[in-house]
Design a protein around this motif. Sequence first.
Motif, short mmCIF file in Angstrom:
data_model
loop_
_atom_site.label_atom_id
_atom_site.label_comp_id
_atom_site.label_asym_id
_atom_site.label_seq_id
_atom_site.Cartn_x
_atom_site.Cartn_y
_atom_site.Cartn_z
N SER A 1 -6.21 72.54 -25.20
CA SER A 1 -6.40 73.41 -24.05
C SER A 1 -6.15 72.63 -22.77
CB SER A 1 -7.82 73.98 -24.03
OG SER A 1 -8.77 72.99 -23.65
N ASP A 2 -5.95 73.35 -21.69
CA ASP A 2 -6.04 72.79 -20.36
C ASP A 2 -7.48 72.94 -19.89
OD1 ASP A 2 -2.72 73.53 -19.12
OD2 ASP A 2 -3.64 71.66 -19.78
N PRO A 3 -7.92 72.16 -18.89
CA PRO A 3 -9.34 72.14 -18.55
C PRO A 3 -9.97 73.50 -18.29
CG PRO A 3 -8.24 70.32 -17.49
CD PRO A 3 -7.16 71.13 -18.18
N ARG A 4 -9.28 74.38 -17.63
CA ARG A 4 -9.92 75.67 -17.32
C ARG A 4 -9.29 76.82 -18.09
NH1 ARG A 4 -13.67 76.20 -13.61
NH2 ARG A 4 -14.19 74.41 -12.33
N GLU A 5 -8.47 76.52 -19.05
CA GLU A 5 -7.84 77.58 -19.81
C GLU A 5 -8.45 77.67 -21.20
OE1 GLU A 5 -5.94 78.86 -16.70
OE2 GLU A 5 -5.73 79.78 -18.68
N PHE A 6 -8.10 78.70 -21.91
CA PHE A 6 -8.64 78.87 -23.24
C PHE A 6 -7.90 77.97 -24.23
CE2 PHE A 6 -5.03 81.41 -24.47
CZ PHE A 6 -4.67 82.07 -23.31
N ALA A 7 -8.50 77.76 -25.38
CA ALA A 7 -7.96 76.85 -26.38
C ALA A 7 -7.10 77.58 -27.39
CB ALA A 7 -9.09 76.13 -27.10
N PHE B 1 -5.69 77.20 -31.29
CA PHE B 1 -6.07 76.53 -32.52
C PHE B 1 -4.91 76.49 -33.51
CE2 PHE B 1 -10.63 75.75 -32.52
CZ PHE B 1 -11.00 76.40 -31.36
N GLY B 2 -4.91 75.45 -34.32
CA GLY B 2 -4.00 75.38 -35.43
C GLY B 2 -4.52 76.22 -36.59
N PHE C 1 -9.91 72.04 -38.31
CA PHE C 1 -9.11 72.73 -37.30
C PHE C 1 -8.91 71.83 -36.09
CE2 PHE C 1 -8.69 76.91 -39.02
CZ PHE C 1 -9.83 77.15 -39.75
N TYR D 1 -8.92 68.73 -29.57
CA TYR D 1 -10.19 68.74 -30.29
C TYR D 1 -9.95 68.72 -31.80
CZ TYR D 1 -11.29 71.23 -25.86
OH TYR D 1 -11.39 71.62 -24.54
N VAL E 1 -9.77 64.03 -23.74
CA VAL E 1 -9.49 64.70 -22.47
C VAL E 1 -8.21 64.20 -21.83
CG1 VAL E 1 -11.92 65.20 -22.10
CG2 VAL E 1 -10.94 63.13 -21.10
N TYR F 1 -6.38 68.54 -23.05
CA TYR F 1 -7.51 68.39 -23.96
C TYR F 1 -7.11 68.73 -25.40
CZ TYR F 1 -10.56 68.64 -19.82
OH TYR F 1 -11.17 68.42 -18.61
N TYR G 1 -13.12 64.69 -29.64
CA TYR G 1 -12.23 65.36 -28.73
C TYR G 1 -11.59 64.33 -27.79
CZ TYR G 1 -15.98 65.16 -25.23
OH TYR G 1 -16.96 64.73 -24.36
#
Lengths: 111, 115
Positions: free
Chosen positions: A94-100, A102-103, A90, A33, A50, A31, A48
């Motif tokens: 992320s992966d689907p169930r993991e946290f994101a 950021f740049g 920004f 964004y 996926v 993913y 975004y």
Amino acid sequence: NAGVTQTPKFRVLKTGQSMTLLCAQDMNHEYMYWYRQDPGMGLRLIHYSVGEGTTAKGEVPDGYNVSRLKKQNFLLGLESAAPSQTSVYFCASSDPREFAFFGQGTRLTVV
Amino acid sequence: DAKTTQPTSMDCAEGRAANLPCNHSTISGNEYVYWYRQIHSQGPQYIIHGLKNNETNEMASLIITEDRKSSTLILPHATLRDTAVYYCIVRVPSYSGAGSYQLTFGKGTKLSVIP
């Protein structure tokens, strides 16, 4: 360990000019964004993705286009920049169930 | 889609625990609660997340009520470097129906740690 890298970090555009912001991630995340943040505001989702070859509209998509031709890259385009698009942009991944992750942001000024 | 409500701002004395509340009364059973923070104008940074049980890591603790309608982020010993905007986020399904999850940010809580 670059994480999420945004290019460029700063840019000044004239009204009507076009430009592309590049976001690159090296974590093999599915993913990605694009957000914008205006002074005193929270982050607002523009578009975004996926997965490679897919994109979807977020909360404020008007005036922007995106492409995800490669899994590691997510491009945000402004075809005809307007002063209302002055903002800090920004990117995140992320992966689907993991946290994101950021740049560090791109500061764009449209004059 | 579940939305979150957070206080606009909070103060905390340096060295004391900072307790940041978040209401998410419409959260659904498979949605997680995530916390991020944004220091000055940097990119947001992940802090912690949870589904039902309380969670703790090296940065913070997350307390989720039994009915899951609210949660509290706890910074046990706040320092000046913890001054930031803290965002509580609940993951929601995408509008495209692909079964994926957006991250939707509100305005967050501006935490000021006072010397």
